[in-house]
Design a protein around this motif. Structure first.
Motif: not given
Length: 263
Positions: A172-174, A159-163, A132-134
């Motif tokens: 998410l990083n992409f 908010r979401e990436l760390p966990s 979904g993020w990609r």
């Protein structure tokens, strides 16, 4: 003219092009056991011969074979794909690389891309969330996410990436990096978020690859756009030049032939 081949003919050709060392590498990288070991370049060549063939693409995917599924990503028709088909292709996957191929080559171009993106980003399964993020990243790059609330999306990534599970972190990083690259007015904000998130990926950077750390990735990509080289790329080029044998030394060491000496 595209070449007409049956599923059986394509599978035989893929199997014939397999290499055991490549197969072992693919298995180590998570491709599963149903794999021949065909290099990507050869799969691309076969895809060019076949052209777009949605029916054959679905048949190839159904084999479960790694190379057949990569080839399917190259021959499926995004416009012909239904939501039901797309979900059946991606949701059972356990291989992140194959999921990324499917998203990048097929789903991001499909008319159903936005609906899939929303569904998967809000889901609870790791690979669909990554997809979904990609998908969102790909739609941003193509200028198709006109109604996106960019600041809210950036805040959600932070908010979401760390966990998030590791495969989702990568998605998410992409998306963060792609937003920094394709939405110039938000580049500083994307870099600042990357700095606050820090180096969440502890793996060493493979030789010749760009860091996954968002500020460095964005900087390297922007430098490349400007025709510049990053310090890492300069160091790699210098190392390659040292390893390459000097043609002048080779020439100096060779004795001239008798005919040349006579001249």
């Amino acid at each position: 003219m595209p070449k007409t081949m049956t599923l059986s003919q394509v599978m035989k050709q893929l199997e014939a092009q397999g290499d055991e060392k490549v197969r072992q590498r693919y298995v180590r990288d998570g491709a599963g056991d149903n794999v021949f070991g065909v290099l990507l370049g050869k799969i691309r060549g076969l895809a060019e011969e076949l052209g777009t063939n949605h029916g054959l693409g679905l048949e190839l995917w159904a084999t479960g074979n790694h190379e057949a599924r990569v080839l399917a990503c190259m021959v499926l028709d995004p416009a012909a794909l239904t939501q039901k088909e797309a979900r059946a292709l991606l949701e059972p996957l356990s291989n992140a690389t194959l999921a990324d191929e499917l998203v990048g080559r097929v789903l991001v171009q499909a008319p159903i891309a936005e609906a899939l993106q929303v569904r998967w980003m809000d889901g609870d399964k790791a690979l669909p969330r990554r997809a979904g993020w990609r998908l969102l990243a790909g739609r941003i790059a193509r200028g198709l996410a006109k109604d996106l609330d960019v600041r809210a999306t950036l805040a959600r990534i932070e908010r979401e990436l760390p966990s998030a599970p590791y495969p989702v972190k990568e998605g998410l990083n992409f998306c963060l990096v792609w937003m920094g690259l394709h939405l110039p007015e938000y580049t500083p904000e994307a870099i600042a978020i990357g700095e606050r998130l820090g180096r969440w990926d502890p793996r060493p950077i493979p030789k010749g690859c760009t860091s996954s750390y968002a500020p460095e990735w964005i900087a390297a990509a922007l430098a490349l756009r400007r025709g510049e080289k990053t310090e890492a790329r300069k160091a790699m080029d210098a190392a390659a030049k040292k390893k390459a044998p000097s043609t002048s030394k080779k020439s100096a060491g060779k004795k001239p032939s008798a005919s040349k000496r006579a001249r």
